[in-house]
Design an enzyme around this catalytic site. Structure first.
Site, PDB file in Angstrom:
ATOM      1  N   ALA A   1      38.684  45.011  39.681  1.00 47.77           N
ATOM      2  CA  ALA A   1      37.709  43.919  39.649  1.00 47.77           C
ATOM      3  C   ALA A   1      38.369  42.739  38.954  1.00 47.77           C
ATOM      4  CB  ALA A   1      36.456  44.345  38.882  1.00 47.77           C
TER       5      ALA A   1
ATOM      6  N   GLU B   1      34.056  43.761  32.955  1.00 50.25           N
ATOM      7  CA  GLU B   1      34.187  42.397  33.504  1.00 50.25           C
ATOM      8  C   GLU B   1      33.255  41.419  32.790  1.00 50.25           C
ATOM      9  OE1 GLU B   1      36.725  41.945  35.314  1.00 50.25           O
ATOM     10  OE2 GLU B   1      37.049  44.101  35.522  1.00 50.25           O
TER      11      GLU B   1
END
Length: 878
Positions: free
Chosen positions: A279, A315
């Site tokens: 990610a 993230e």
């Protein structure tokens, strides 16, 4: 030399851009053509020129820039300066713009028009392929970290050059256009539309994001009104609900933890079908692999659910730690990644306490330990002198060792002091850049502890210590040396936060150990020492990043403590992890490791048992080379050891059972299948055949599918490939990435080398997305390593052309590292001598070093005479 007098030659071959001009603002316009896989664009950069110069030097790569489209307009003047020369330097990825006259010091605007290709390399501005109503379509996606914004627009592509971004896109009118900020207006003009986004806060180029395609989404809001969306391919939005829930909770948690609100008005997260890493934390628009964001209630496993939760938290942590406060240069990458890795566990533990994620975190530490025990490792803070070197440090040192030393420090300073100091650090450096030293200063100020002194030894030198302990005359004698898997001794010395407990967790001591040797007076523990049940454990709950080597007597006391369930799960894990590493390095005999494994017969914790399983399978792999005649006995011992656990859990989930049981069931059954356990294989094949006819059968839930696939592949050989063909059928018919990955991870687990080779060839076919090759490589059976190495050599030129960045390094490490003879090490050295590029050089060295270590372990094991007898005795005990 004054900047004004410089020549273009001065700027070639430099690690960093010159500092005499810096961007303050970008007005960026992009027009991607999805059908032609190309884009056009223009950028107007508001610059501050700080010294007289005739040159502007910025980054650009794989872009066409026509000199006629370049100009500079000093503010407050009617003059527009045209360059006399625009030089593109591909090897340095820079654009040198030369003017006839010296640019005035002060503000000005640099305008550049450019064109580029939507590449298929998963970096820069690239295309990803998806299906809509049965038709293949292209979407346009950006991936700029670490240094690929320059492949989309000319820019100052270094983290310290932060600026404001104002982006507008010209896109097909039926598409969804996304960027870091919310849309302020859309103007439709027939087949195309212009989409204008709000101006961003000040940020680094690697965090800019643009995505164009056709998507569905699910949406929710945080308590303070931040809009959160998960975008998916059309028809998959329900699979985004779990990630959405986690994201909303995480934004609220981190706002409190960092004591700073989330800085943007929205948070979009999107699943991209072709995506090189797991990610990417682009500000306000986080991109993910589908497997890391989507969760299907019916067909995803418990492991998938946990991965989504941890990756989303990782993230979102970056929105503060990385995006709001950004590392000054890639040397400090670990500040971003180590921190986000650590704090993602903090979040997962808060939301899902029943997952015991801090015990599972030890698997992260182990991965860090393994890489850092190589002579070819690198310090956490690593000098980066060329852009090619950056990709290679996105590794287990930056992420996992980084996270482990943060955990060590938090544990040493205490959770509350640590959190308050962090919040002060974020407040101080918000919207700017920081170095490792700045974090230490904030923690030192908040805690009054010598944080710099303690942490320098952990971030500035590579490696870590092993602390050897023995008891003499009522004193604990300690000695630290650098641990290396090769068995040789390094020269490092650390400030080690020692914690120890004696006979119970209520008797604990902690102190800093920074000598080579020292002793600790045990008189405070005297009452305990006289007992039969005496044991001592260092590195309590494995919160620190060092290994411990106990003498024979203390080791046997720890075995007793494990058998009698006196140790915490983290400590049971740590004792095994250290013993295995010491055995591999030739510092302990294999037979004592086998005795230790046998003492885990009543283990209850998923993470500990999973580690027993991986350790056992590693031993089996090594013994197949070292003493193949004993492999049968070892497998019998391991099957006898694991079977009772598997019988207790069974194939079918009990109602109301926990997440960890689901993880354990899959791990146990897969291991038994790999060890060739007939009962497991037969049952797997029976269930699989029902599943093949009915994908919704309750007989093969997602948690045991991988086990069934691996078991099925044990029945396949070159003259009977039915099972292999059936798995390919499942692969081709599913549109769930997690299911595809499960199949890929099983295809090469076959004992027949010819089938392994066929699976490897399939991996390079158009049916497998480049990003997914790694799953098949990881699943190669222990008997298939030589085949995979031969295959890699034959296909190297193709692989080099088709894969890049971290994906390329995976091909090397996954294929070379498991080899276990010096001949293979020599072969690998010879092969890569003329084939090493800067972006894989470190990885090649590390992989070859691992081969040498394996070969040495094989030799050590060959020299152990009593392995056969020990295995027979252990098997009889069971």
């Amino acid at each position: 030399m004054a900047a004004a007098e410089q020549s273009a030659e001065q700027f070639r071959g430099q690690a960093r851009l010159p500092r005499f001009a810096a961007p303050r603002r970008y007005d960026l316009r992009l027009a991607p053509d999805l059908a032609a896989c190309a884009f056009a664009g223009s950028v107007a950069v508001g610059l501050a020129v700080s010294a007289p110069t005739r040159f502007l030097v910025l980054n650009a790569a794989e872009l066409d820039v026509a000199p006629a489209g370049v100009s500079f307009a000093p503010h407050g003047s009617d003059k527009v300066l045209q360059p006399v020369e625009v030089t593109n330097v591909p090897e340095d990825e820079i654009l040198i713009i030369c003017f006839n006259e010296v640019l005035p010091v002060g503000e000005g605007t640099l305008t550049i028009a450019f064109q580029g290709t939507l590449n298929d390399k998963m970096h820069g501005f690239y295309r990803s392929v998806y299906e809509l109503d049965g038709e293949k379509k292209n979407m346009a996606v950006t991936q700029f970290e670490p240094a690929d914004a320059r492949r989309c627009f000319p820019c100052w592509d270094e983290p310290a050059f932060k600026a404001v971004f104002k982006i507008s896109l010209e896109v097909p009118s039926e598409t969804v256009a996304l960027s870091n900020m919310p849309i302020i207006e859309e103007k439709v003009n027939g087949p195309t539309k212009i989409v204008n986004f709000e101006e961003s806060p000040i940020m680094s180029t690697y965090l800019v994001a643009v995505i164009v395609g056709i998507f569905d989404y699910v949406e929710a809001f945080t308590t303070d009104g931040t809009r959160v969306r998960v975008y998916t391919q059309v028809g998959k939005s329900a699979q985004g609900k779990f990630a959405l829930e986690v994201a909303v909770k995480t934004l609220v948690l981190f706002k409190e933890y960092f004591a700073v609100p989330y800085p943007l008005p929205k948070m979009d997260m999107i699943a991209i079908p072709d995506f090189a890493s797991g990610a990417m934390e682009n500000y306000g628009l986080v991109t993910y692999r589908e497997t890391a964001l989507l969760f299907d209630e019916k067909h995803s496993a418990a492991a998938n659910k946990q991965r989504v939760a941890v990756v989303v938290a990782h993230e979102l942590a970056h929105q503060w730690f990385g995006n709001l406060v950004t590392m000054e240069w890639w040397t400090h990458l670990w500040l971003n990644e180590g921190f986000a890795t650590w704090v993602s566990y903090l979040a997962a533990d808060q939301f899902f306490p029943e997952w015991n994620v801090w015990t599972q975190f030890l698997e992260e530490s182990t991965t860090g330990f393994k890489l850092d025990a190589l002579a070819g490792s690198h310090p956490i803070e690593v000098d980066i002198n060329h852009v090619d070197e950056i990709d290679e440090i996105f590794d287990a040192i930056s992420y996992r060792k980084g996270a482990s030393v943060i955990r060590m420090l938090q544990s040493y300073l205490g959770a509350e002091v640590f959190q308050k100091s962090l919040a002060a650090y974020i407040k101080k450096f918000a919207y700017s850049n920081a170095k490792t030293e700045d974090l230490w200063a904030a923690l030192e100020e908040g805690s009054g502890e010598p944080v710099r002194k303690l942490m320098h030894s952990w971030t500035k030198q590579q490696g870590y210590p092993v602390v050897s302990v023995k008891i003499k005359d009522g004193k604990l004698q300690l000695e630290q040396t650098q641990f290396l898997s090769s068995g040789s001794t390094g020269v490092g010395q650390w400030v080690v936060p020692i914690t120890l407990c004696c006979c119970s967790y209520s008797c604990q001591e902690k102190f800093l150990f920074n000598e080579k040797q020292g002793e600790f007076d045990l008189s405070g523990f005297m009452g305990c020492q006289k007992k039969d049940n005496f044991w001592i454990k260092l590195n309590v709950n494995q919160t620190s990043f060092y290994r411990v080597s106990y003498d024979e007597e203390l080791s046997s006391r720890l075995r007793y403590a494990i058998e009698n369930n006196k140790l915490s799960a983290a400590d049971r894990y740590g004792v095994l992890d250290d013993a295995y590493a010491l055995c591999m390095a030739g510092k302990q005999k294999l037979v004592s490791l086998l005795h230790l494994i046998a003492s885990y017969k009543d283990e209850t914790e998923y993470t500990v048992l999973a580690h027993v399983i991986t350790t056992s399978l590693d031993i089996a792999e090594m013994m197949a080379v070292a003493v193949p005649e004993e492999l049968g006995n070892l497998k019998k011992f391991l099957i006898d050891f694991l079977e009772p656990f598997a019988q207790k859990l069974g194939w079918d989930a009990k109602s109301g059972e926990g997440h960890l049981n689901a993880l354990l069931r899959g791990a146990l059954l897969t291991a038994l299948a790999e060890l060739g356990h007939e009962g497991t294989i037969n049952e797997a094949v029976r269930r699989f055949n029902v599943f093949l006819e009915d994908r919704d059968t309750p007989l093969l839930p997602p948690d045991v599918r991988k086990a069934a696939y691996v078991a099925l592949m044990q029945t396949v050989n070159k003259s009977n490939k039915t099972g292999y063909e059936s798995l390919l059928k499942i692969y081709r018919e599913t549109d769930l990435s997690q299911e595809k990955v499960r199949v890929l991870g099983s295809l090469a687990s076959c004992p027949d080398p010819e089938v392994v080779r066929e699976a490897l060839d399939f991996m390079l076919s158009a049916e497998v997305r480049n990003q997914d090759a790694i799953f098949l490589l990881r699943g190669v059976s222990s008997g298939g390593h030589d085949v995979a190495w031969q295959w890699l050599k034959e296909n190297w030129d193709y692989i080099l052309g088709a894969y890049s960045g971290t994906l390329l390094t995976y091909f090397v490490s996954t294929t070379v590292s498991p080899l276990a003879t010096d001949e293979k090490g020599d072969e690998a050295e010879e092969f890569f001598k003329s084939r090493t590029k800067a972006n894989i050089a470190r990885n090649v060295r590390q992989s070859i070093e691992r081969v040498r270590i394996n070969a040495q372990w094989v030799k050590n094991t060959k020299g152990e005479a009593d392995i056969g007898n020990v295995l027979k005795n252990l098997a009889n005990k069971h």
